[in-house]
Write a protein that holds these residues in place. Structure first.
Motif, PDB file in Angstrom:
ATOM      1  N   VAL A   1      42.066  10.178  17.037  1.00 30.37           N
ATOM      2  CA  VAL A   1      42.744   9.800  18.273  1.00 30.37           C
ATOM      3  C   VAL A   1      44.202   9.461  17.956  1.00 30.37           C
ATOM      4  O   VAL A   1      44.478   8.735  16.994  1.00 30.37           O
ATOM      5  CB  VAL A   1      42.028   8.589  18.914  1.00 30.37           C
TER       6      VAL A   1
ATOM      7  N   GLY B   1      41.633  -1.089   7.688  1.00 31.27           N
ATOM      8  CA  GLY B   1      40.882  -0.536   8.818  1.00 31.27           C
ATOM      9  C   GLY B   1      41.727   0.133   9.881  1.00 31.27           C
ATOM     10  O   GLY B   1      41.205   0.592  10.902  1.00 31.27           O
TER      11      GLY B   1
ATOM     12  N   LYS C   1      44.189   4.601   7.666  1.00 28.62           N
ATOM     13  CA  LYS C   1      44.925   5.317   6.618  1.00 28.62           C
ATOM     14  C   LYS C   1      44.081   6.455   6.055  1.00 28.62           C
ATOM     15  O   LYS C   1      44.534   7.589   5.929  1.00 28.62           O
ATOM     16  CB  LYS C   1      45.323   4.339   5.488  1.00 28.62           C
ATOM     17  N   THR C   2      42.831   6.121   5.697  1.00 27.74           N
ATOM     18  CA  THR C   2      41.950   7.133   5.103  1.00 27.74           C
ATOM     19  C   THR C   2      41.683   8.254   6.100  1.00 27.74           C
ATOM     20  O   THR C   2      41.686   9.433   5.747  1.00 27.74           O
ATOM     21  CB  THR C   2      40.627   6.475   4.674  1.00 27.74           C
ATOM     22  N   ARG C   3      41.479   7.881   7.368  1.00 25.42           N
ATOM     23  CA  ARG C   3      41.190   8.868   8.411  1.00 25.42           C
ATOM     24  C   ARG C   3      42.350   9.857   8.559  1.00 25.42           C
ATOM     25  O   ARG C   3      42.143  11.058   8.669  1.00 25.42           O
ATOM     26  CB  ARG C   3      40.941   8.120   9.731  1.00 25.42           C
TER      27      ARG C   3
ATOM     28  N   ARG D   1      47.098  -0.905   1.504  1.00 29.61           N
ATOM     29  CA  ARG D   1      47.033  -1.919   2.559  1.00 29.61           C
ATOM     30  C   ARG D   1      48.249  -2.819   2.450  1.00 29.61           C
ATOM     31  O   ARG D   1      48.384  -3.537   1.450  1.00 29.61           O
ATOM     32  CB  ARG D   1      45.808  -2.802   2.355  1.00 29.61           C
TER      33      ARG D   1
ATOM     34  N   GLU E   1      35.158  -0.082  16.049  1.00 28.19           N
ATOM     35  CA  GLU E   1      33.858   0.548  15.789  1.00 28.19           C
ATOM     36  C   GLU E   1      32.784  -0.488  15.477  1.00 28.19           C
ATOM     37  O   GLU E   1      31.633  -0.352  15.906  1.00 28.19           O
ATOM     38  CB  GLU E   1      33.981   1.548  14.623  1.00 28.19           C
TER      39      GLU E   1
ATOM     40  N   ARG F   1      30.678   2.184   3.579  1.00 24.33           N
ATOM     41  CA  ARG F   1      31.561   3.005   4.383  1.00 24.33           C
ATOM     42  C   ARG F   1      32.953   2.408   4.395  1.00 24.33           C
ATOM     43  O   ARG F   1      33.946   3.086   4.461  1.00 24.33           O
ATOM     44  CB  ARG F   1      31.002   3.110   5.809  1.00 24.33           C
ATOM     45  N   HIS F   2      32.993   1.117   4.334  1.00 18.56           N
ATOM     46  CA  HIS F   2      34.290   0.475   4.390  1.00 18.56           C
ATOM     47  C   HIS F   2      34.362  -0.697   3.429  1.00 18.56           C
ATOM     48  O   HIS F   2      33.401  -1.431   3.260  1.00 18.56           O
ATOM     49  CB  HIS F   2      34.552  -0.002   5.807  1.00 18.56           C
TER      50      HIS F   2
HETATM   51  N1  LIG Z   1      43.069   7.566  14.811  1.00 20.09           N
HETATM   52  C1  LIG Z   1      41.759   7.421  14.732  1.00 20.09           C
HETATM   53  N2  LIG Z   1      40.927   8.080  15.576  1.00 20.09           N
HETATM   54  C2  LIG Z   1      39.592   7.921  15.467  1.00 20.09           C
HETATM   55  N3  LIG Z   1      38.982   7.147  14.561  1.00 20.09           N
HETATM   56  C3  LIG Z   1      39.750   6.478  13.696  1.00 20.09           C
HETATM   57  C4  LIG Z   1      41.177   6.571  13.739  1.00 20.09           C
HETATM   58  N4  LIG Z   1      41.683   5.793  12.767  1.00 20.09           N
HETATM   59  C5  LIG Z   1      40.625   5.249  12.143  1.00 20.09           C
HETATM   60  N5  LIG Z   1      39.462   5.641  12.698  1.00 20.09           N
HETATM   61  C6  LIG Z   1      38.120   5.215  12.252  1.00 20.09           C
HETATM   62  O1  LIG Z   1      38.171   3.827  11.991  1.00 20.09           O
HETATM   63  C7  LIG Z   1      37.484   3.500  10.794  1.00 20.09           C
HETATM   64  C8  LIG Z   1      38.443   2.855   9.810  1.00 20.09           C
HETATM   65  O2  LIG Z   1      39.453   3.781   9.437  1.00 20.09           O
HETATM   66  P1  LIG Z   1      39.891   4.015   7.918  1.00 20.09           P
HETATM   67  O3  LIG Z   1      38.723   3.921   7.032  1.00 20.09           O
HETATM   68  O4  LIG Z   1      40.704   5.239   7.894  1.00 20.09           O
HETATM   69  O5  LIG Z   1      40.815   2.741   7.697  1.00 20.09           O
HETATM   70  P2  LIG Z   1      41.743   2.397   6.449  1.00 20.09           P
HETATM   71  O6  LIG Z   1      43.084   2.087   6.973  1.00 20.09           O
HETATM   72  O7  LIG Z   1      41.635   3.458   5.433  1.00 20.09           O
HETATM   73  O8  LIG Z   1      41.079   1.055   5.942  1.00 20.09           O
HETATM   74  P3  LIG Z   1      41.097   0.417   4.445  1.00 20.09           P
HETATM   75  O9  LIG Z   1      42.397  -0.253   4.260  1.00 20.09           O
HETATM   76  O10 LIG Z   1      40.008  -0.586   4.459  1.00 20.09           O
HETATM   77  O11 LIG Z   1      40.845   1.538   3.491  1.00 20.09           O
HETATM   78  C9  LIG Z   1      36.877   4.797  10.290  1.00 20.09           C
HETATM   79  O12 LIG Z   1      35.541   4.901  10.727  1.00 20.09           O
HETATM   80  C10 LIG Z   1      37.753   5.854  10.925  1.00 20.09           C
HETATM   81  O13 LIG Z   1      37.081   7.068  11.074  1.00 20.09           O
END
Ligand SMILES: Nc1ncnc2c1ncn2[C@@H]1O[C@H](COP(=O)(O)OP(=O)(O)OP(=O)(O)O)[C@@H](O)[C@H]1O
Ligand SMILES: [Mg+2]
Length: 468
Positions: free
Chosen positions: A10, A41, A44-46, A188, A257, A359-360
């Protein structure tokens, strides 16, 4: 539906387009470094995964390495993981031929597939030996990028060990010169206090224009509403609900989520014959924090499953299935059932064969931090016992668990071995860190003096090579 995970990306249009431009530029031979910074959260990974998909579709080589949050981790771990996984699907013989024996010998120090049947040459002066290793890694990356371009993703650098940071700095400064590499790093920014060692590195890149920094912000209310809608099969989301959830999640996708998962579990959001429905907003009893949302889920588990989950949290973000069976001291069938339930419950994912992963990171943290100290120490001690029963236990892991268990008598000699192994890898800063951890737990003054002298040496070489 048991999981409340968003199936589509999104928003993030601007970020995706910046990343695609960087990928294109790298492809054309002007190497790039992009850093995605953002709170835990935020996505970033997404976002990095989105670029990986696009790169793969375009035929670009992709390597991904993740940093371990364990205090004591194998030096250079994200690089070793990224290159190791790539090699599994590559033509190793051709690569060896193209790199030549000298470079392969260097790489063999870190990457077993490169180990050749020759005796090691005298490593010579430490600072130079390290530079030769770094040059070999860069040569390997350049080769991988040569024909198709390369996307190298290094995740969660706020946890990077000193050696990883050093190698990263070396690579980042050279990627831009005639290479087809896009180095994409994530970290982070809420973990970076003023004295965090990654801070000067990123600031330096920013100042000298080496890297573009993408500062990833929480989603706006419209983004939250779109995520909710996508999770619930494109059900319409009124702005009142969108605003409410935006407020509660502060636009953080992970928090959102987890909150939605809690609402599903409590029956606050439910599926009817006519589609998704929900209780009135004032009746939604969302837990106030993510941590509570996760711990509530643990409370609802059977005693056995909760125990298995806690054991897993002690093993780390990602762990070996057999190790979990050993440490949880539960029958295999029970562990398998539990893992299946954790995956359904959006707590874990399956990795490569035999490995599972929270997962996280925040999920693992919530469960780990909720353990009372004696229980946590007992589990770390079990983990150390299990490792010792293995043929070739990883010394860093063993040292980590023994230290976390507070078993210093046993931890000291293992940590010394791990420190020596790190020294052999030219990871002097890691060597120093290990010695620093144990020195106050050594009762014998002679041995302590010996470790202090080794510590001084490690600091000296670490400093030397940093200046060199
Ligand atoms: N833009 C987005 N659209 C849809 N889902 C998202 C979006 N951004 C993140 N998510 C969902 O939110 C959750 C957390 O995202 P993600 O794991 O990428 O966070 P992160 O920034 O990598 O966190 P961390 O610092 O803990 O690694 C995941 O399930 C991811 O799929
Ligand atoms: Mg992440």
């Amino acid at each position: 539906m048991d999981r409340a995970l968003c199936p589509v990306l999104v928003g993030r249009e601007r970020e995706v387009s910046l990343l695609e431009d960087a990928l294109l530029a790298a492809h054309r031979g002007s190497g790039q470094v992009v850093v995605i910074a953002g709170e835990a959260g935020v996505g970033k990974t997404r976002l990095a995964m989105e670029l990986q998909e696009r790169a793969r579709r375009a035929g670009t080589a992709v390597m991904v390495g993740t940093t371990s949050e364990a205090e004591v981790a194998l030096p250079y771990l994200p690089f070793i993981e990224a290159i190791g996984n790539y090699l599994a699907g590559a033509d190793l013989d051709r690569i060896k031929l193209q790199l030549g024996p000298a470079t392969c010998r260097q790489l063999g120090q870190l990457l077993p597939p490169f180990e050749l049947q020759t005796t090691l040459i005298d490593p010579g002066e430490p600072a130079q030996a390290k530079m030769r290793l770094y040059e070999a890694i860069l040569a390997f990356l350049r080769l991988a990028a040569e024909r198709t371009g390369l996307l190298l993703v290094l995740e969660d650098l706020h946890w990077a060990d000193p050696s990883t940071r050093e190698l990263l700095e070396y690579i980042a400064r050279r990627v831009r010169r005639r290479s087809r590499i896009l180095l994409l790093a994530t970290y982070r920014n809420d973990e970076l206090n003023r004295r965090h060692p990654l801070r000067p590195l990123i600031q330096g890149w920013q100042r000298s224009g080496i890297a573009q920094i993408v500062d990833l912000q929480p989603l706006p209310p419209g983004g939250v509403a779109r995520m909710v809608s996508a999770i619930f099969d494109n059900a319409p989301v009124e702005s009142e609900l969108g605003d409410f959830l935006h407020d509660r999640s502060e636009g953080n996708p992970f928090v959102l989520e987890e909150l939605l998962k809690a609402a599903l579990d409590r029956g606050d959001i439910f599926l009817t014959a006519g589609g998704w429905d929900r209780k009135a907003i004032h009746q939604l009893r969302l837990p106030p924090t993510v941590k509570q949302a996760i711990l509530l889920r643990v409370e609802r588990m059977s005693e056995e499953q909760a125990d298995i989950l806690r054991a897993a949290a002690v093993l780390g973000r990602s762990f070996d299935y057999r190790m979990l069976v050993g440490v949880s001291q539960r029958p295999e069938a029970a562990v398998l059932n539990a893992l299946r339930a954790f995956m359904q419950d959006q707590l874990m994912d399956e990795e490569l064969s035999g490995r599972y992963r929270f997962r996280h990171a925040l999920t693992r943290e919530a469960i780990h931090d909720d353990l009372i100290a004696p229980e946590r120490e007992r589990l770390h001690a079990c983990a150390a016992d299990w490792l010792r029963s293995q043929l070739f236990p990883d010394k860093h892991d063993l040292a980590y668990h023994l230290m976390a268990a507070g078993h210093w008598d046993e931890a000291v000699p293992v940590a010394i071995e791990a420190a020596r192994a790190a020294e052999a890898d030219k990871a002097y800063a890691d060597t120093a860190m290990l010695y620093e951890r144990i020195v106050e737990h050594m009762p014998d003054p002679c041995e302590r003096a010996r470790v202090l002298s080794e510590l001084g040496k490690a600091h000296f070489f670490a400093g030397e090579t940093r200046r060199g």
